[in-house]
Design a protein around this motif. Structure first.
Motif, PDB file in Angstrom:
ATOM      1  N   SER A  56      -0.775  -3.475   1.931  1.00 12.11           N
ATOM      2  CA  SER A  56       0.665  -3.560   1.751  1.00 12.11           C
ATOM      3  C   SER A  56       1.193  -4.762   2.544  1.00 12.11           C
ATOM      4  CB  SER A  56       1.335  -2.256   2.185  1.00 12.11           C
ATOM      5  OG  SER A  56       2.708  -2.265   1.837  1.00 12.11           O
ATOM      6  N   LYS A  84       6.194  -2.725  -3.062  1.00 11.74           N
ATOM      7  CA  LYS A  84       5.132  -2.470  -2.092  1.00 11.74           C
ATOM      8  C   LYS A  84       5.359  -1.143  -1.365  1.00 11.74           C
ATOM      9  CE  LYS A  84       2.100  -4.801  -1.344  1.00 11.74           C
ATOM     10  NZ  LYS A  84       0.769  -4.916  -2.009  1.00 11.74           N
ATOM     11  N   GLU A  88       2.847   2.269  -1.364  1.00 12.76           N
ATOM     12  CA  GLU A  88       2.397   3.051  -0.212  1.00 12.76           C
ATOM     13  C   GLU A  88       2.606   4.543  -0.466  1.00 12.76           C
ATOM     14  OE1 GLU A  88       3.614  -0.256   3.216  1.00 12.76           O
ATOM     15  OE2 GLU A  88       4.414   1.789   3.303  1.00 12.76           O
ATOM     16  N   ARG A 102      -0.590  -2.675   6.342  1.00 15.45           N
ATOM     17  CA  ARG A 102       0.464  -3.687   6.207  1.00 15.45           C
ATOM     18  C   ARG A 102       0.047  -4.938   6.967  1.00 15.45           C
ATOM     19  NH1 ARG A 102       5.046   0.571   7.943  1.00 15.45           N
ATOM     20  NH2 ARG A 102       5.376   1.629   5.925  1.00 15.45           N
TER      21      ARG A 102
END
Length: 224
Positions: A56, A84, A88, A102
């Motif tokens: 991410s 994005k 998740e 991330r």
């Protein structure tokens, strides 16, 4: 075709992977929702018992000045960030044991950031703060963390922040491009400005200054 569950199942059945790391995305266009937001959930579900790691982005945050860790409130300010963040949610809904990483401003001497510097096609933003992350360092970290049982959200970024324009000039110098070719400006509305990721779980990856010779100043003609 990652947006086609049937073709995805066929590949996974043939390969029988021990681990899948999903790096696929688009930043805009007609496939933004299907490929960036929805497909990661399908892949996570299709992987069965294989370890699943999903990449991410820092743009799930609104860009406030304070550093943000894995528990900080999200709040994307544009469509790519929203996609994005949705990815998740879908991944962890499908596979609570998945690892969602991330990261920030991936770069390499032959990568996308270097291509942008070589083309010098548009101004780089002086007020966009990121955590430049060297792609080989991230790749190794992903392999290492995939061997653990860590699940949920994890921040993996370079240790040092930089504004986008200064980083572009340092990268230009590093790859043999004249930094004075690069123009700089301030961001337009609708973009996150300050994305400083830190982690509760992982040590930071090596910072960009350990790999690039920083160039901090701008010629007058590069300013708006």
């Amino acid at each position: 075709d990652l947006t086609d569950p049937a073709s995805l199942d066929a590949v996974l059945d043939a390969v029988e992977p021990d681990c899948v790391v999903n790096c696929a995305y688009v930043q805009g266009g007609p496939q933004l929702q299907a490929l960036t937001a929805e497909a990661p959930g399908w892949i996570a579900r299709a992987c069965g018992s294989a370890r699943f790691v999903h990449l991410s982005s820092d743009v799930v945050f609104p860009g406030d000045p304070e550093p943000v860790d894995e528990r900080s409130p999200t709040g994307p300010v544009h469509a790519y960030g929203e996609a994005k963040l949705e990815s998740e949610r879908r991944v962890l809904e499908a596979r609570p044991d998945a690892l969602v990483v991330r990261t920030s401003l991936l770069w390499d001497e032959q990568g996308a950031q270097a291509d942008l510097v070589r083309k010098a096609a548009f101004p780089f933003y002086r007020d966009e703060i990121r955590c430049p992350t060297h792609l080989p360092d991230l790749a190794q970290a992903l392999l290492d963390w995939a061997k653990t049982d860590q699940s949920g959200i994890l921040h993996l970024v370079g240790a040092e922040t930089a504004d986008r324009a200064s980083f572009a000039r340092a990268l230009a110098h590093h790859i043999g491009v004249d930094p004075n070719r690069l123009a700089s400006t301030l961001q337009p509305p609708g973009r996150p400005k300050h994305l400083h990721l830190v982690s509760r779980h992982a040590p930071p990856l090596p910072g960009w200054r350990s790999k690039l010779a920083a160039v901090e100043t701008f010629p007058d003609e590069a300013k708006p």
